[in-house]
Design an enzyme around this catalytic site. Structure first.
Site, PDB file in Angstrom:
ATOM      1  CD  GLN A 194       5.309  -6.417   1.202  1.00 40.16           C
ATOM      2  OE1 GLN A 194       4.778  -5.386   1.342  1.00 40.16           O
ATOM      3  NE2 GLN A 194       6.544  -6.581   1.313  1.00 40.16           N
ATOM      4  CG  HIS A 215      -2.034  -1.073   1.351  1.00 39.47           C
ATOM      5  ND1 HIS A 215      -2.046  -2.110   2.258  1.00 39.47           N
ATOM      6  CD2 HIS A 215      -3.076  -1.135   0.623  1.00 39.47           C
ATOM      7  CE1 HIS A 215      -2.970  -2.910   2.181  1.00 39.47           C
ATOM      8  NE2 HIS A 215      -3.518  -2.414   0.924  1.00 39.47           N
TER       9      HIS A 215
END
Ligand code: PAF
Length: 299
Positions: free
Chosen positions: A198, A51
């Site tokens: 991830q 992110h």
């Protein structure tokens, strides 16, 4: 509401927390009136390095960055992990501030789905393939919330991770079909040392499962190499699925080779043409956790 929060007694945070659509729209209007551009990163929180790399990409593409955190009930089916999905607002805000994000948008359900709300966005066709076969509700929930978030944040640019490749292509299609004046930018997948992409859901993996999880990437990578030198897609897909199951995954939902834009399946019995590109996607279950990943393939 627009809170300023303290990091500690000596330093005031520079990130703003905004919880209402009206306040966000006002902030974005003010920025645009001052000649600034706005980059937007929609998330469901439980932020990780992937992110943060999207926030960095948004900063490269715009002078201001808004990140939203909203766990969207419409993209979870009954029995999926909506209730247990990790929620870590304070940690997420700290990470976003360190990354240089300007505003975190934290709407409640009533802000995103006002009482009596009955309007959905459906990107037909593409939403029913691949993950859509196993999670038929999912991309309709995603398109609906992203369209609403776009109307709240009114960004110039929005960044989505390539880790969710089908989602990225569906959003691109929605933006094109509905004429949103927003440039969509894809962010490269961030991987752990063993190649595992991830994902917030990696938090669900037990230590043993975490040791096995890299097998999904390893199998896709090996298949991508084989395809790049002319292996038949059917053979490469079957070998990848066998590798994942042998490593300890409970099941494989799909290993698919598709057109990178339309997501249409490519034939199993024809090698990739010289000079062409495709996308290889996979999904499988490791214990109670469903993992997805994808790679670009070219010949
Ligand atoms: O990728 C996600 O985290 C979500 O699907 C998104 C795009 C924030 C919509 O809820």
């Amino acid at each position: 509401m627009r809170d300023r929060i303290k990091v500690n007694s000596t330093k005031e945070k520079t990130i703003a927390l905004v919880r209402s659509r009206v306040a966000l729209q006002q902030q974005v209007r003010d920025w645009k009136a001052a000649g600034e551009t706005v980059g937007f990163v929609p998330t469901m929180g439980a932020l990780h390095g992937g992110h943060i790399s999207l926030v960095e990409k948004a900063k490269e593409n715009a002078s201001r960055v808004v990140t939203s955190i909203f766990v969207n009930p419409a993209q979870f089916a009954p029995g999926e992990d909506f209730d247990t999905y990790p929620r870590r607002e304070a940690d997420d805000v700290a990470l976003l501030e360190a990354a240089g994000c300007d505003v975190v948008y934290l709407p409640g359900v009533a802000e995103m789905y006002p009482d009596g709300s009955v309007t959905d966005v459906r990107v037909n066709g593409m939403s029913d393939l691949l993950d859509g076969v196993y999670r038929p509700h999912f991309f309709y929930g995603v398109a609906t919330i992203v369209a609403r978030l776009f109307l709240h944040a009114q960004p110039d640019v929005a960044v989505f991770g390539e880790k969710d490749y089908q989602q990225l292509q569906i959003i691109r299609r929605m933006v094109r079909d509905l004429g949103f004046p927003i440039r969509i930018v894809g962010g490269e997948t961030c991987r752990d040392r063993d190649g595992l992409a991830q994902s917030s859901r990696n938090l669900y993996l037990s230590p043993d499962e975490r040791r096995t999880a890299g097998a999904l990437y390893a199998a896709l990578h090996r298949a991508a190499v084989r395809l790049s030198i002319g292996a038949l897609p059917g053979d490469a897909r079957a070998e990848a699925a066998a590798h994942i199951l042998k490593a300890g995954f409970r099941s494989v939902d799909y290993i698919a080779l598709v057109d990178p834009d339309t997501l249409a399946a490519l034939p199993d019995d024809v090698p990739l043409a010289q000079g062409s590109a495709a996308r290889l996607l996979g999904a499988g279950w490791l214990g109670r956790t469903r993992l997805i990943d994808n790679l670009s393939v070219s010949r």
